[in-house]
Design an enzyme around this catalytic site. Structure first.
Site, PDB file in Angstrom:
ATOM      1  CD  GLU A 197       1.794  -3.114   1.804  1.00 27.35           C
ATOM      2  OE1 GLU A 197       1.415  -1.920   1.876  1.00 27.35           O
ATOM      3  OE2 GLU A 197       1.326  -4.013   2.529  1.00 27.35           O
ATOM      4  CG  HIS A 201      -0.840  -3.124  -0.752  1.00 28.36           C
ATOM      5  ND1 HIS A 201      -0.942  -4.459  -0.427  1.00 28.36           N
ATOM      6  CD2 HIS A 201      -1.361  -2.455   0.307  1.00 28.36           C
ATOM      7  CE1 HIS A 201      -1.494  -4.584   0.769  1.00 28.36           C
ATOM      8  NE2 HIS A 201      -1.751  -3.395   1.232  1.00 28.36           N
TER       9      HIS A 201
END
Ligand code: TA6
Length: 299
Positions: free
Chosen positions: A271, A167
């Site tokens: 991400e 992320h």
């Protein structure tokens, strides 16, 4: 001919050096120095909180308001999302890997001056809801930053079904000036529109409001063009079918206690993982590898 023995210049940092430090809130942290770059990695979440090439701005955004506490995710850098992405009723958001202290298994300064570090997610009560597995993260620091998440299904009979995602929070000069390319033609779930499905028609994506999109079945590299910092960030990935693009914008930024109200202007998340319909089903004994290579070049 006798060659005189040259003394090492002790004023210069030793390339490929690893230092163990107490980081924020005295959480154990590794500082890595290479001839090209520096990085910081917390055992908490096996979380890379800093990567910076010499003569470049930091690659990763870190919130000034981030917490550094047990059972709390760090806000910024590269949270490791595993074994689920998004909210699970009663279980929380984005899995438990990012809030556990990972075990340091090995660290290897390579002959070329790069550094490779392997960390392992320890067993924990939350993992009992899944078949037995091991999860290792291997972080490679050189002029680029590489991460690999290796998940092995240790069960003899049960399949392991999970989502994973790096992320990554990227530092940008001003999010309203950047463009993001590499996702044209990909279908996405638009969380801002209640996960409505749509297809990306733009060759260059710009951000002028909250953006929260899960792009599916896309394996292409993504680039972030940042005119303010005069650089091109490149995200290359393998073992990943999903790319998520997120910027909280104003309202969501104000609602996050561990994120400054105006910090949305200096970050964008791109991400890389396997999310939603791209979730992974691993048969007994199989291993899945998710990897990214993050790089920065001047414009
Ligand atoms: O990856 C985008 C996202 O799923 C957003 O919806 C937002 O929730 C973000 O992750 C951050 O989640 P966190 O749990 O770290 O606050």
């Amino acid at each position: 001919m006798q060659t005189e023995k040259t003394q090492p210049d002790i004023t210069k940092p030793v390339p490929g050096r690893i230092t163990f430090l107490d980081g924020q809130n005295e959480m154990p942290m590794l500082e890595v120095i290479t001839p090209w770059s520096s990085a910081e990695i917390y055992l908490h979440g096996a979380h890379v909180t800093h990567f910076k090439k010499v003569n470049d701005a930091p690659l990763l955004f870190m919130s000034q308001c981030s917490r550094f506490a047990d059972n709390q995710p760090i806000r910024g850098g590269i949270p490791i999302i595993f074994p689920w992405f998004g909210m699970r009723e009663g279980l929380g958001q984005h899995g438990f890997a990012r809030i556990k202290r990972w075990d340091l298994k090995e660290f290897v300064p390579q002959a070329d001056g790069s550094v490779s570090i392997r960390l392992r997610l320890p067993d924990c009560p939350e993992a009992s809801a899944f078949p037995p597995f091991t999860a290792d993260c291997i972080i490679t620091v050189k002029d680029t930053l590489g991460l690999r998440l290796e998940v092995t299904n240790q069960s003899q009979e049960d399949a392991l079904v999970f989502e994973n995602c790096f992320h990554t929070y990227f530092e940008v000069g001003n999010v309203t000036e950047i463009s993001i390319s590499g996702l044209e033609g990909a279908e996405y779930l638009d969380k801002v529109a209640n996960f409505a499905r749509a297809r990306e028609t733009r060759r260059e994506i710009r951000i002028a409001s909250e953006v929260d999109r899960i792009y599916l079945d896309t394996t292409a590299p993504v680039e972030i063009i940042d005119p303010r910092l005069s650089r091109r960030l490149r995200i290359e990935k393998a073992g990943s079918a999903s790319t998520v693009v997120w910027n909280p914008w104003i309202t969501k930024a104000q609602q996050m206690p561990d994120f400054g109200n105006d910090e949305y202007l200096r970050m964008v998340c791109v991400e890389s993982g396997n999310v939603s319909a791209n979730q992974i089903t691993l048969n007994p004994g199989e291993t899945s590898v998710l990897s990214v290579t993050l790089s920065s070049q001047p414009l």
